[in-house]
Design an enzyme around this catalytic site. Structure first.
Site, PDB file in Angstrom:
ATOM      1  N   ILE A  14       0.936  -1.388   0.606  1.00 56.13           N
ATOM      2  CA  ILE A  14       0.089   0.074   0.106  1.00 56.13           C
ATOM      3  C   ILE A  14       1.527   1.485  -0.416  1.00 56.13           C
ATOM      4  O   ILE A  14       0.802   2.224  -0.945  1.00 56.13           O
ATOM      5  CB  ILE A  14      -0.784  -0.011   1.346  1.00 56.13           C
ATOM      6  CG1 ILE A  14      -1.841  -0.674   1.164  1.00 56.13           C
ATOM      7  CG2 ILE A  14      -1.958   1.385   1.028  1.00 56.13           C
ATOM      8  CD1 ILE A  14      -2.740  -1.149   2.086  1.00 56.13           C
ATOM      9  N   GLY A  84       4.414  -1.177   8.402  1.00 52.62           N
ATOM     10  CA  GLY A  84       3.097  -2.489   9.432  1.00 52.62           C
ATOM     11  C   GLY A  84       3.662  -3.101   9.568  1.00 52.62           C
ATOM     12  O   GLY A  84       3.607  -3.472   8.724  1.00 52.62           O
ATOM     13  N   ILE A  85       3.690  -4.035  10.354  1.00 56.30           N
ATOM     14  CA  ILE A  85       4.251  -5.359  10.122  1.00 56.30           C
ATOM     15  C   ILE A  85       3.369  -6.424  10.814  1.00 56.30           C
ATOM     16  O   ILE A  85       2.180  -5.901  11.737  1.00 56.30           O
ATOM     17  CB  ILE A  85       5.147  -6.056  10.531  1.00 56.30           C
ATOM     18  CG1 ILE A  85       5.234  -5.031  12.040  1.00 56.30           C
ATOM     19  CG2 ILE A  85       6.498  -5.805   9.765  1.00 56.30           C
ATOM     20  CD1 ILE A  85       6.831  -5.688  12.511  1.00 56.30           C
ATOM     21  N   GLY A 143      -5.931 -14.428  15.600  1.00 59.09           N
ATOM     22  CA  GLY A 143      -4.698 -14.596  15.220  1.00 59.09           C
ATOM     23  C   GLY A 143      -4.015 -13.566  15.560  1.00 59.09           C
ATOM     24  O   GLY A 143      -2.687 -13.220  15.005  1.00 59.09           O
ATOM     25  N   TYR A 147      -1.783  -7.055  16.765  1.00 62.12           N
ATOM     26  CA  TYR A 147      -1.714  -6.223  15.583  1.00 62.12           C
ATOM     27  C   TYR A 147      -3.451  -5.122  15.872  1.00 62.12           C
ATOM     28  O   TYR A 147      -3.276  -4.650  15.535  1.00 62.12           O
ATOM     29  CB  TYR A 147      -1.804  -7.484  14.167  1.00 62.12           C
ATOM     30  CG  TYR A 147      -2.511  -5.786  13.068  1.00 62.12           C
ATOM     31  CD1 TYR A 147      -1.215  -5.983  12.008  1.00 62.12           C
ATOM     32  CD2 TYR A 147      -3.628  -6.049  12.560  1.00 62.12           C
ATOM     33  CE1 TYR A 147      -0.953  -5.477  10.839  1.00 62.12           C
ATOM     34  CE2 TYR A 147      -3.681  -5.394  11.202  1.00 62.12           C
ATOM     35  CZ  TYR A 147      -2.497  -5.043  10.591  1.00 62.12           C
ATOM     36  OH  TYR A 147      -2.582  -4.698   9.273  1.00 62.12           O
TER      37      TYR A 147
HETATM   38  N1  CAA Z   1     -11.162 -15.480   9.597  1.00 60.11           N
HETATM   39  C1  CAA Z   1     -11.247 -16.675   9.921  1.00 60.11           C
HETATM   40  N2  CAA Z   1     -10.920 -17.825  10.302  1.00 60.11           N
HETATM   41  C2  CAA Z   1      -9.381 -18.271  10.779  1.00 60.11           C
HETATM   42  C3  CAA Z   1      -8.702 -16.874  10.383  1.00 60.11           C
HETATM   43  C4  CAA Z   1      -9.208 -15.600   9.796  1.00 60.11           C
HETATM   44  N3  CAA Z   1      -8.617 -14.167   9.523  1.00 60.11           N
HETATM   45  N4  CAA Z   1      -8.020 -16.620  10.561  1.00 60.11           N
HETATM   46  C5  CAA Z   1      -7.774 -18.197  11.424  1.00 60.11           C
HETATM   47  N5  CAA Z   1      -8.976 -18.468  10.988  1.00 60.11           N
HETATM   48  C6  CAA Z   1      -9.161 -20.019  12.107  1.00 60.11           C
HETATM   49  C7  CAA Z   1      -8.818 -21.538  10.555  1.00 60.11           C
HETATM   50  O1  CAA Z   1      -9.651 -21.479   9.564  1.00 60.11           O
HETATM   51  C8  CAA Z   1      -9.094 -22.322  11.325  1.00 60.11           C
HETATM   52  O2  CAA Z   1     -10.393 -22.949  11.259  1.00 60.11           O
HETATM   53  P1  CAA Z   1     -10.504 -24.681  11.261  1.00 60.11           P
HETATM   54  O3  CAA Z   1      -9.927 -25.377  12.593  1.00 60.11           O
HETATM   55  O4  CAA Z   1     -12.284 -24.394  11.657  1.00 60.11           O
HETATM   56  O5  CAA Z   1      -9.444 -25.179   9.764  1.00 60.11           O
HETATM   57  C9  CAA Z   1      -8.549 -21.810  12.935  1.00 60.11           C
HETATM   58  O6  CAA Z   1      -8.901 -20.280  12.392  1.00 60.11           O
HETATM   59  C10 CAA Z   1      -7.246 -22.102  12.851  1.00 60.11           C
HETATM   60  O7  CAA Z   1      -6.065 -21.538  12.340  1.00 60.11           O
HETATM   61  P2  CAA Z   1      -5.059 -22.384  11.696  1.00 60.11           P
HETATM   62  O8  CAA Z   1      -5.663 -24.070  11.387  1.00 60.11           O
HETATM   63  O9  CAA Z   1      -4.315 -21.600  10.773  1.00 60.11           O
HETATM   64  O10 CAA Z   1      -4.198 -21.935  12.895  1.00 60.11           O
HETATM   65  P3  CAA Z   1      -2.313 -22.018  12.509  1.00 60.11           P
HETATM   66  O11 CAA Z   1      -2.349 -21.932  14.814  1.00 60.11           O
HETATM   67  O12 CAA Z   1      -1.839 -22.705  12.777  1.00 60.11           O
HETATM   68  O13 CAA Z   1      -2.606 -20.522  12.598  1.00 60.11           O
HETATM   69  C11 CAA Z   1      -2.512 -18.208  12.406  1.00 60.11           C
HETATM   70  C12 CAA Z   1      -2.765 -19.127  13.164  1.00 60.11           C
HETATM   71  C13 CAA Z   1      -1.421 -17.738  12.571  1.00 60.11           C
HETATM   72  C14 CAA Z   1      -3.627 -17.338  12.913  1.00 60.11           C
HETATM   73  C15 CAA Z   1      -2.978 -18.156  10.707  1.00 60.11           C
HETATM   74  O14 CAA Z   1      -4.334 -19.031  10.550  1.00 60.11           O
HETATM   75  C16 CAA Z   1      -3.396 -16.978   9.992  1.00 60.11           C
HETATM   76  O15 CAA Z   1      -2.280 -16.294   9.793  1.00 60.11           O
HETATM   77  N6  CAA Z   1      -4.781 -16.700   9.310  1.00 60.11           N
HETATM   78  C17 CAA Z   1      -4.541 -15.721   9.272  1.00 60.11           C
HETATM   79  C18 CAA Z   1      -5.126 -14.203  10.391  1.00 60.11           C
HETATM   80  C19 CAA Z   1      -5.488 -12.726   9.503  1.00 60.11           C
HETATM   81  O16 CAA Z   1      -6.129 -12.825   9.246  1.00 60.11           O
HETATM   82  N7  CAA Z   1      -4.487 -11.844   9.624  1.00 60.11           N
HETATM   83  C20 CAA Z   1      -4.549 -10.691   8.783  1.00 60.11           C
HETATM   84  C21 CAA Z   1      -2.585 -10.278   7.461  1.00 60.11           C
HETATM   85  S1  CAA Z   1      -3.402  -9.665   6.587  1.00 60.11           S
HETATM   86  C22 CAA Z   1      -3.514  -7.489   7.321  1.00 60.11           C
HETATM   87  O17 CAA Z   1      -3.346  -8.073   8.566  1.00 60.11           O
HETATM   88  C23 CAA Z   1      -3.780  -6.294   6.906  1.00 60.11           C
HETATM   89  C24 CAA Z   1      -5.073  -5.442   7.637  1.00 60.11           C
HETATM   90  O18 CAA Z   1      -4.760  -4.788   8.221  1.00 60.11           O
HETATM   91  C25 CAA Z   1      -6.273  -6.625   7.086  1.00 60.11           C
END
Ligand code: CAA
Length: 241
Positions: A14, A84-85, A143, A147
């Site tokens: 961005i 941001g990270i 998760g 943040y």
């Molecule tokens: N929304 C909904 N459900 C989520 C989710 C999300 N964003 N992230 C994880 N989940 C769910 C998974 O689908 C999973 O559900 P099931 O067990 O029913 O399949 C459950 O949570 C656990 O997830 P993982 O199996 O992946 O667990 P993990 O411990 O291996 O990893 C995690 C956890 C590191 C949080 C990983 O799931 C992840 O990276 N999730 C994305 C989190 C996210 O949305 N980050 C946003 C990044 S973008 C950003 O930050 C920019 C911004 O400003 C929008």
């Protein structure tokens, strides 16, 4: 004379779109970056926008880096706190380091960057501070306790500082992007992105970095002088405040 804009994290994602859009709008732009020299040099060569390396989580690094920018381009009138990270982990697995790194960059970074520039903006009776927060600071995100806390903190920072800047013609606003097509979002596990996140976005797609950059250009302009302390959401209908 054209105004000077400084964009943190301004060489990728961005931030790169913001740097380019401000440059096209006629500002002299400095793009800060923290780590990726190769991407930054490629960005500089491609766009002609000057890049400056320092880590926004260090106050002294910000003071020194800002001094170099002002020496090269002149006083900074527009600050875009974009750097941001993420260090995503479920809370029960989150380490103190993952908490601390995100708070230091995404929240303290706003203090570290804005504080050294604030006196100059006050002296010149003009300033624009534009903070890139996130939908996840508004709604919370599993998760992302670190943040979400930092990005919600950015909104409090914005509202308080706006009140202090108003009498000096300095506006302070926040933008809350939703899920935008950048490396940060592509780092989300593919299954989570496809099955959990995309279905939550009514417009049915990720946002584009330029869709955030256009808001920044407007907030930086003289036309936006009556807007301060505001939070502008751009999230494809995913969340309404
Ligand atoms: N929304 C909904 N459900 C989520 C989710 C999300 N964003 N992230 C994880 N989940 C769910 C998974 O689908 C999973 O559900 P099931 O067990 O029913 O399949 C459950 O949570 C656990 O997830 P993982 O199996 O992946 O667990 P993990 O411990 O291996 O990893 C995690 C956890 C590191 C949080 C990983 O799931 C992840 O990276 N999730 C994305 C989190 C996210 O949305 N980050 C946003 C990044 S973008 C950003 O930050 C920019 C911004 O400003 C929008």
């Amino acid at each position: 004379m054209s105004r000077v804009a400084l964009v943190t994290g301004g060489t990728r994602g961005i931030g790169a779109a913001i740097s380019v859009a401000l440059s096209k709008a006629g500002y002299k732009v400095a793009a800060n970056y923290a780590g990726n020299d190769e991407k930054a040099k490629a960005f500089e060569a491609e766009t002609g926008i000057a890049v400056f390396k320092w880590d926004v989580s260090s106050y002294q690094a910000c003071v020194d880096g800002i001094a170099k920018v002002q020496e090269a381009l002149g006083p900074v009138d527009i600050l875009v706190n974009n750097a941001g990270i993420t260090r995503d982990a479920m809370f029960h697995k989150m380490t103190p380091e993952q908490w601390g790194e995100v708070i230091s960059t995404n929240l303290s970074g706003l203090f570290n960057m804005t504080h050294p520039l604030w006196g100059g903006m006050r002296d010149r009776s003009f300033g624009r501070v534009i903070n890139i927060s996130s939908i996840n600071g508004q709604k919370g995100q599993m998760g992302q306790v670190n943040y979400s806390a930092a990005k919600a903190g950015d909104l409090g920072f914005t509202k308080a500082l706006a009140q202090e800047g108003a009498a000096k013609n300095i506006t302070v606003n926040a933008i809350c992007p939703g899920y935008i097509a950048t490396e940060m979002v592509r780092a989300i596990p593919e299954k989570v992105l496809a099955e959990r996140i995309l279905p939550q976005i009514p417009v049915g797609r990720l946002g584009e970095p330029e869709e955030i950059a256009r808001i920044v250009v407007f907030l930086a302009s003289d036309d936006a002088g009556f807007i301060t302390g505001s939070t502008i959401s751009a999230n494809g209908g995913q969340f309404f405040v």
